[in-house]
Design an enzyme around this catalytic site. Sequence first.
Site, PDB file in Angstrom:
ATOM      1  N   ASP A 176      20.363  30.509  -5.957  1.00 33.85           N
ATOM      2  CA  ASP A 176      21.395  31.547  -5.978  1.00 33.85           C
ATOM      3  C   ASP A 176      22.106  31.506  -7.338  1.00 33.85           C
ATOM      4  OD1 ASP A 176      23.074  33.528  -4.980  1.00 33.85           O
ATOM      5  OD2 ASP A 176      24.420  32.117  -3.961  1.00 33.85           O
ATOM      6  N   ASP A 195      21.084  35.618 -12.743  1.00 32.33           N
ATOM      7  CA  ASP A 195      22.256  36.485 -12.839  1.00 32.33           C
ATOM      8  C   ASP A 195      22.649  36.631 -14.298  1.00 32.33           C
ATOM      9  OD1 ASP A 195      24.599  37.826 -12.838  1.00 32.33           O
ATOM     10  OD2 ASP A 195      25.667  36.493 -11.485  1.00 32.33           O
ATOM     11  N   ASN A 219      23.616  38.237   1.440  1.00 29.65           N
ATOM     12  CA  ASN A 219      24.114  36.879   1.191  1.00 29.65           C
ATOM     13  C   ASN A 219      25.361  36.580   2.008  1.00 29.65           C
ATOM     14  OD1 ASN A 219      22.120  36.890  -0.726  1.00 29.65           O
ATOM     15  ND2 ASN A 219      23.445  36.284  -2.414  1.00 29.65           N
TER      16      ASN A 219
END
Length: 349
Positions: A83, A105, A266
């Site tokens: 993540d 990200d 999520n």
Amino acid sequence: MPLVSMRQLLDEAAKGGYGVGAFNVNDMEQIQAIMAAAKETNSPVIIQASRGARSFAQDRFLFHLILAAAELYPEIPIAMHQDHGNSFETCKSAIDLGYTSVMMDGSLKEDGKTPASFEENVAVTKRVVDFAHERGVTVEGEIGVLGGVEDGHGAGGTGLEHVTDPDQAVEFAEKTGVDALAIAIGTSHGAYKFTKKPDGSVLKMDVLIAIHKRLPNTHLVMHGSSSVPKDLQDIINKYGGKLKETWGVPVEEIQLGIRNGVRKVNVDTDNRLAMTGAIRKVLWETPEKFDPRDYLKPAREAMQKVVAQRMTQFGQAGHAGDYKAVSIAEIAKGYKNGSLSTRPLVAAK
Ligand SMILES: [Zn+2]
């Protein structure tokens, strides 16, 4: 079942028209809670670890705990996902370890706080995609910036400050070839998402629909999608906690998202609340107790309950047996020969 590619899991979800919860883990009890819920509801599942989780638990502990889940539940497809990777190196380290999916990200710079330029985001994400796809590993990118901060990651602010621009999303998907795309449509990380009761249209559904129409083969991801239920907040506050009043994303809004292309949802905060409430209750009511099992067992059960509920609400329940795992090597071939390409339906302008 061996760990499966997140791409396979999300492709199946798209075929079936449902969403898949991606639950964050830091320890054994959370992994056990998720797996018990997956078995109870017969659900495929995504187990994800943030950078904070990987350093808290130590990489190899966490990795082997998730592998244990795959051994113990051969009937459940499990994708192991990084993540919010903040750099190529973070994603590479997860891939080298054996994760079947990573999030790069690049919406934020490597510090995990400062918004990055579109060009910087494309460059680092493309680099991760090239490395990952060669190895059969799925990549989730992010375009637009989410609100809030979690595990020290995030730009802060509300979720409506950097809503994703659909044209940019298409250009980003085309230039990077990501399998999944996190978009900012008004959600925030952490427990404090909305300071007043949301009035039924908290998410930018029009943005979501516009993106999904043009990127039907790219799986959309909703971050910060805990519902922060009042009953879980109340348990914490009843037993000595001091949470400020707060509201999360209503489940109905998430379900509307799922009907419009969201495949990965999520959830972290709701599980944290459930566990903490259960632990507080035991310690408050029976202060003489000191065996960690006395409070970790109820904590695990409380989390299982929330996860099972979300699995049912997202629609993944009942779908664990729909397919057999395609090997990661086979998935890598699919990327190479183009059969897994996620070309936008309408090219970017
Ligand atoms: Zn997130």
